[in-house]
Design an enzyme around this catalytic site. Structure first.
Site, PDB file in Angstrom:
ATOM      1  N   PRO A 134       0.836  -1.207   0.000  1.00  0.00           N
ATOM      2  CG  PRO A 134       0.025  -1.016   2.182  1.00  0.00           C
ATOM      3  CD  PRO A 134       0.725  -1.960   1.262  1.00  0.00           C
ATOM      4  CB  CYS A 172       2.828   5.323   7.192  1.00  0.00           C
ATOM      5  SG  CYS A 172       3.039   6.893   6.325  1.00  0.00           S
ATOM      6  NE  ARG A 205      10.701   3.218  -1.852  1.00  0.00           N
ATOM      7  CZ  ARG A 205      11.879   3.459  -1.311  1.00  0.00           C
ATOM      8  NH1 ARG A 205      12.463   4.633  -1.494  1.00  0.00           N
ATOM      9  NH2 ARG A 205      12.490   2.547  -0.589  1.00  0.00           N
TER      10      ARG A 205
END
Length: 332
Positions: free
Chosen positions: A20, A104, A229
């Site tokens: 995510p 995160c 990424r």
């Protein structure tokens, strides 16, 4: 050899998962990655406070129409009851897996005692895990980092809490919160956690090639990989990794015509999903990722980024690829 990846009752088609990413893993990108070989695509995080779900951003993040099963939705926040309520509501909206964000490192998330900041407060972590698992009848997973900083790597402690609480799988990014995305990911911590808990463990961080995927699986013994990424502008990386792990050989690079088709399909999906105004804006970063190997001086992107018409965007991409026809393959 590909490991078999299971999350609760779901056996994934393969163990390669789209990690995510806020602002990236929207429905068009998830569908594209699934078509190009990903075994699962986790949604970009939804803030736990449902009072904020009326915004355009939240409405698009909650849209899972047409997605293949299982549908995994990531929630973020720092209040156990609020996260439990968010999990329950997302399950009612069609989420089949609820993923809790403790990975995160962004300041705007960490400053609100959410994301990887939660790993500083193990008592709160336990309360959140138990509240969310107790709120839903679907599998709950956990995405985390190795710890808060290099002196405080507590991934094993948190993973054991997760297993005790009934979490069905954990994904670990091989960096601490303090590392952000700097330096190299380390996989020793992931290997240690994998060897000491019974639920599936997925490895994440710097998996940028088929060879690296094989190396990380061998080193960690993980049940699967999260790829983030490296999929930006290269959504075909999933089929490339799968082919290499199954055969030991590289599949041919994507032909130029196919890359044009994939990019054009992606643009069309973004324009349709977001509407022309937002779709055109969001498309710009994706086009930059697709073309970074061909446009090192960013001259094309500078011109592309001032286009504010969807049809003109698509026509410009068509013209761009027409100018590349003298090359055999797209060098990603």
């Amino acid at each position: 050899m590909l490991p078999t990846a299971k999350i609760g009752p779901y056996t994934l088609p393969n163990p390669l998962i789209v990690a995510p990413m806020a602002g990236v893993t929207d429905r068009p990108f998830r569908l594209l990655c699934r078509r190009l070989g990903a075994g699962l695509a986790v949604s970009e995080m939804v803030i736990a406070d449902s009072k904020l779900w009326h915004t355009r951003k939240s409405r698009t993040r909650l849209n899972h129409e047409g997605e293949p099963e299982p549908r995994s939705v990531q929630i973020a926040g720092g209040d156990p009851q609020m996260l439990a309520d968010a999990a329950r509501q997302n399950a009612e909206f069609g989420a089949q897996i609820i993923d809790i964000n403790m990975g995160c490192p962004a300041k705007k998330v960490c400053n609100k005692a959410a994301g990887s900041a939660l790993m500083k407060d193990e008592a709160l972590v336990r309360d959140i895990l138990e509240a969310v698992v107790g709120a839903v009848n679907v599998p709950v997973t956990l995405k985390m980092r190795t710890g808060w900083d290099r002196d405080n790597r507590n991934a094993l402690v948190v993973a054991r809490m997760a297993e005790d609480a009934g979490v069905q799988a954990v994904a670990i990014h091989g960096r601490t919160r303090a590392d952000k995305y700097e330096g190299d990911a380390e996989y020793d911590t992931i290997a240690d956690v994998k060897s000491r808990i019974g639920i599936p463990v997925f490895a994440n961080g710097d998996i940028t090639s088929p060879e690296k995927a094989r190396e990380v699986l061998r080193h960690t013994g993980a049940d699967g990989l999260l790829i983030g990424r490296a999929a930006q502008g290269s959504p075909w990386i999933f089929r490339e990794i799968q082919h290499f792990l199954e055969t030991g050989r590289h599949m041919p690079a994507a032909a130029l015509d196919e890359v044009e088709d994939i990019l054009s399909e992606h643009l069309q999906a973004l324009h349709s999903f977001y509407g022309e105004t937002m779709g055109v804006r969001i498309a710009r970063k994706h086009v930059g990722w697709y073309l970074q190997a061909h446009d090192p001086g960013k001259q094309f992107r500078k011109g592309f980024n001032v286009i504010d018409d969807a049809l003109e965007q698509r026509d410009t991409i068509q013209q761009y690829f027409a100018g590349l026809r003298n090359g055999e393959v797209f060098a990603a």
